[in-house]
Motif scaffolding. Structure first.
Motif, PDB file in Angstrom:
ATOM      1  N   ASN A  97      37.139  61.072 -17.942  1.00 55.31           N
ATOM      2  CA  ASN A  97      37.264  62.549 -17.086  1.00 55.31           C
ATOM      3  C   ASN A  97      36.985  61.960 -15.854  1.00 55.31           C
ATOM      4  O   ASN A  97      35.963  61.641 -15.582  1.00 55.31           O
ATOM      5  CB  ASN A  97      35.995  63.442 -17.678  1.00 55.31           C
ATOM      6  N   GLY A  98      37.826  62.560 -14.837  1.00 55.98           N
ATOM      7  CA  GLY A  98      37.862  61.963 -13.438  1.00 55.98           C
ATOM      8  C   GLY A  98      36.774  62.892 -12.655  1.00 55.98           C
ATOM      9  O   GLY A  98      36.513  62.686 -11.712  1.00 55.98           O
ATOM     10  N   VAL A  99      36.709  63.989 -13.192  1.00 54.50           N
ATOM     11  CA  VAL A  99      35.792  64.983 -12.572  1.00 54.50           C
ATOM     12  C   VAL A  99      34.948  65.636 -13.618  1.00 54.50           C
ATOM     13  O   VAL A  99      35.154  66.284 -14.396  1.00 54.50           O
ATOM     14  CB  VAL A  99      36.668  66.258 -11.916  1.00 54.50           C
ATOM     15  N   VAL A 100      33.394  65.622 -13.136  1.00 51.22           N
ATOM     16  CA  VAL A 100      32.563  65.984 -14.088  1.00 51.22           C
ATOM     17  C   VAL A 100      32.517  67.519 -13.658  1.00 51.22           C
ATOM     18  O   VAL A 100      32.388  67.844 -12.650  1.00 51.22           O
ATOM     19  CB  VAL A 100      31.267  65.401 -13.786  1.00 51.22           C
ATOM     20  N   LYS A 101      32.308  68.252 -14.713  1.00 46.48           N
ATOM     21  CA  LYS A 101      32.199  69.851 -14.640  1.00 46.48           C
ATOM     22  C   LYS A 101      31.116  70.494 -15.427  1.00 46.48           C
ATOM     23  O   LYS A 101      30.825  70.000 -16.547  1.00 46.48           O
ATOM     24  CB  LYS A 101      33.423  70.599 -14.997  1.00 46.48           C
ATOM     25  N   GLY A 152      12.161  72.003  -5.637  1.00 48.86           N
ATOM     26  CA  GLY A 152      13.718  72.526  -5.388  1.00 48.86           C
ATOM     27  C   GLY A 152      14.070  71.148  -5.136  1.00 48.86           C
ATOM     28  O   GLY A 152      13.567  70.334  -4.270  1.00 48.86           O
ATOM     29  N   ILE A 153      15.460  70.631  -5.685  1.00 46.93           N
ATOM     30  CA  ILE A 153      15.982  69.325  -5.249  1.00 46.93           C
ATOM     31  C   ILE A 153      17.453  69.832  -4.458  1.00 46.93           C
ATOM     32  O   ILE A 153      17.930  70.618  -5.097  1.00 46.93           O
ATOM     33  CB  ILE A 153      16.077  68.656  -6.489  1.00 46.93           C
ATOM     34  N   TRP A 154      17.453  69.070  -3.621  1.00 42.74           N
ATOM     35  CA  TRP A 154      18.906  69.165  -2.842  1.00 42.74           C
ATOM     36  C   TRP A 154      19.588  67.833  -3.279  1.00 42.74           C
ATOM     37  O   TRP A 154      19.169  66.676  -2.896  1.00 42.74           O
ATOM     38  CB  TRP A 154      18.727  69.369  -1.382  1.00 42.74           C
ATOM     39  N   ILE A 155      20.805  68.103  -3.842  1.00 42.69           N
ATOM     40  CA  ILE A 155      21.469  66.764  -4.086  1.00 42.69           C
ATOM     41  C   ILE A 155      22.654  66.644  -3.197  1.00 42.69           C
ATOM     42  O   ILE A 155      23.582  67.566  -3.373  1.00 42.69           O
ATOM     43  CB  ILE A 155      21.909  66.703  -5.496  1.00 42.69           C
ATOM     44  N   SER A 156      22.883  65.631  -2.354  1.00 44.89           N
ATOM     45  CA  SER A 156      23.900  65.697  -1.273  1.00 44.89           C
ATOM     46  C   SER A 156      24.587  64.318  -1.357  1.00 44.89           C
ATOM     47  O   SER A 156      23.990  63.311  -1.630  1.00 44.89           O
ATOM     48  CB  SER A 156      23.351  66.036  -0.005  1.00 44.89           C
ATOM     49  N   GLY A 157      25.905  64.285  -0.837  1.00 42.85           N
ATOM     50  CA  GLY A 157      26.599  63.132  -1.033  1.00 42.85           C
ATOM     51  C   GLY A 157      28.100  63.287  -0.637  1.00 42.85           C
ATOM     52  O   GLY A 157      28.518  64.407  -0.634  1.00 42.85           O
ATOM     53  N   PHE A 158      28.853  62.045  -0.634  1.00 44.65           N
ATOM     54  CA  PHE A 158      30.259  62.331  -0.334  1.00 44.65           C
ATOM     55  C   PHE A 158      30.957  63.029  -1.475  1.00 44.65           C
ATOM     56  O   PHE A 158      30.589  62.562  -2.682  1.00 44.65           O
ATOM     57  CB  PHE A 158      30.821  61.231   0.156  1.00 44.65           C
ATOM     58  N   PHE A 159      32.143  63.421  -1.131  1.00 48.17           N
ATOM     59  CA  PHE A 159      32.980  63.917  -2.363  1.00 48.17           C
ATOM     60  C   PHE A 159      33.545  62.721  -3.388  1.00 48.17           C
ATOM     61  O   PHE A 159      33.537  61.537  -2.826  1.00 48.17           O
ATOM     62  CB  PHE A 159      34.368  64.579  -1.964  1.00 48.17           C
ATOM     63  N   GLY A 160      33.077  63.016  -4.734  1.00 56.65           N
ATOM     64  CA  GLY A 160      33.298  61.822  -5.501  1.00 56.65           C
ATOM     65  C   GLY A 160      32.179  60.721  -5.745  1.00 56.65           C
ATOM     66  O   GLY A 160      32.402  59.838  -6.286  1.00 56.65           O
ATOM     67  N   SER A 161      31.199  60.887  -4.949  1.00 51.98           N
ATOM     68  CA  SER A 161      29.994  60.133  -5.090  1.00 51.98           C
ATOM     69  C   SER A 161      29.014  60.232  -6.314  1.00 51.98           C
ATOM     70  O   SER A 161      28.394  59.492  -6.425  1.00 51.98           O
ATOM     71  CB  SER A 161      29.085  60.231  -3.717  1.00 51.98           C
ATOM     72  N   GLY A 162      29.295  61.171  -7.157  1.00 48.47           N
ATOM     73  CA  GLY A 162      28.746  61.160  -8.378  1.00 48.47           C
ATOM     74  C   GLY A 162      27.429  62.045  -8.454  1.00 48.47           C
ATOM     75  O   GLY A 162      26.726  62.275  -9.360  1.00 48.47           O
ATOM     76  N   LYS A 163      27.309  62.986  -7.667  1.00 42.97           N
ATOM     77  CA  LYS A 163      26.397  64.168  -7.497  1.00 42.97           C
ATOM     78  C   LYS A 163      26.323  65.107  -8.767  1.00 42.97           C
ATOM     79  O   LYS A 163      25.195  65.025  -9.277  1.00 42.97           O
ATOM     80  CB  LYS A 163      26.696  64.828  -6.016  1.00 42.97           C
ATOM     81  N   SER A 164      27.484  65.653  -9.151  1.00 42.14           N
ATOM     82  CA  SER A 164      27.567  66.428 -10.378  1.00 42.14           C
ATOM     83  C   SER A 164      27.267  65.595 -11.524  1.00 42.14           C
ATOM     84  O   SER A 164      26.613  66.128 -12.512  1.00 42.14           O
ATOM     85  CB  SER A 164      29.099  67.127 -10.484  1.00 42.14           C
ATOM     86  N   HIS A 165      27.705  64.132 -11.695  1.00 38.48           N
ATOM     87  CA  HIS A 165      27.421  63.592 -12.992  1.00 38.48           C
ATOM     88  C   HIS A 165      25.948  63.287 -12.967  1.00 38.48           C
ATOM     89  O   HIS A 165      25.422  63.421 -14.079  1.00 38.48           O
ATOM     90  CB  HIS A 165      28.170  62.183 -12.896  1.00 38.48           C
ATOM     91  N   PHE A 166      25.247  62.917 -11.853  1.00 37.89           N
ATOM     92  CA  PHE A 166      23.850  62.699 -11.845  1.00 37.89           C
ATOM     93  C   PHE A 166      23.099  64.118 -12.071  1.00 37.89           C
ATOM     94  O   PHE A 166      22.332  63.987 -13.134  1.00 37.89           O
ATOM     95  CB  PHE A 166      23.472  62.221 -10.580  1.00 37.89           C
ATOM     96  N   LEU A 167      23.456  65.068 -11.822  1.00 35.99           N
ATOM     97  CA  LEU A 167      22.775  66.408 -11.923  1.00 35.99           C
ATOM     98  C   LEU A 167      22.960  66.715 -13.489  1.00 35.99           C
ATOM     99  O   LEU A 167      21.960  67.220 -14.117  1.00 35.99           O
ATOM    100  CB  LEU A 167      23.264  67.514 -11.029  1.00 35.99           C
TER     101      LEU A 167
END
Length: 186
Positions: A16-20, A70-85
């Motif tokens: 899966n190239g994009v985590v949803k 509250g946690i803010w997760i930031s990073g570049f596109f494709g850096s794995g933010k959604s996967h980590f969350l």
């Protein structure tokens, strides 16, 4: 020797190239947990999150709880933010996942991945906390309404909360009535 033979896993398997957030079928969840790699940087992020999370959980036992997390997760596109969350949500829910006849709780996927026994003990302490984890994609829940800005975000959060409780997410007035009737025992 072929290059493909150098890899532990089949390089032609579907990846899966994009985590949803809403992609939670058994095989996707299993693959996401099984193949998640904790790099040195992710190790530091896990440590920070688990530390803050446990601090908030411990403060909830205080009769005057001031711990609001509250946690803010930031990073570049494709850096794995959604996967980590998403992996954090799996861990905190710690449900049992099944694939090809094998079953594991989410935390079991991390026994060999987390090298620090103290961090793993903290993760195990975090997963027994009595919390609800709600993972959703705000864009897909927003729909096409007239709300903007803060009102839109509040409307989406109310919708998701109503749905989690089994009430109508799209019609808050019906959810309010359902809650009223439920409180009256009807």
């Amino acid at each position: 020797m072929l290059i493909k033979n150098l890899f532990e896993r089949d390089i032609f398997r579907p990846i899966n190239g994009v985590v949803k957030a809403d992609q939670i079928d058994d095989s996707s969840v299993w693959q996401e947990l099984d193949e998640f790699v904790i790099t040195r940087e992710l190790d530091q992020h896990f440590r920070k999150f688990i530390s803050w999370y446990l601090e908030a959980v411990d403060q909830s036992k205080n009769p005057d709880p001031t711990g609001k997390m509250g946690i803010w997760i930031s990073g570049f596109f494709g850096s794995g933010k959604s996967h980590f969350l998403k992996v954090l949500s799996y861990l905190l829910n710690n449900r049992t996942h099944t694939n090809n006849g094998h079953s594991k709780q989410a935390v079991e996927f991390f026994e060999s991945k987390v090298k620090d026994a103290m961090l793993f003990a903290d993760i195990k302490r975090a997963i027994v906390a009595n919390t609800d984890v709600i993972l959703f994609n705000i864009d897909s829940k927003a729909g096409h309404g007239s709300s903007t800005g803060r009102d839109l975000i509040l409307r989406v959060f109310l919708k998701v909360l109503n749905e989690l409780q089994g009430f109508s997410g799209d019609h808050p007035h019906i959810a309010h009535m359902e809650r009223y009737l439920e409180s009256k025992g009807s």
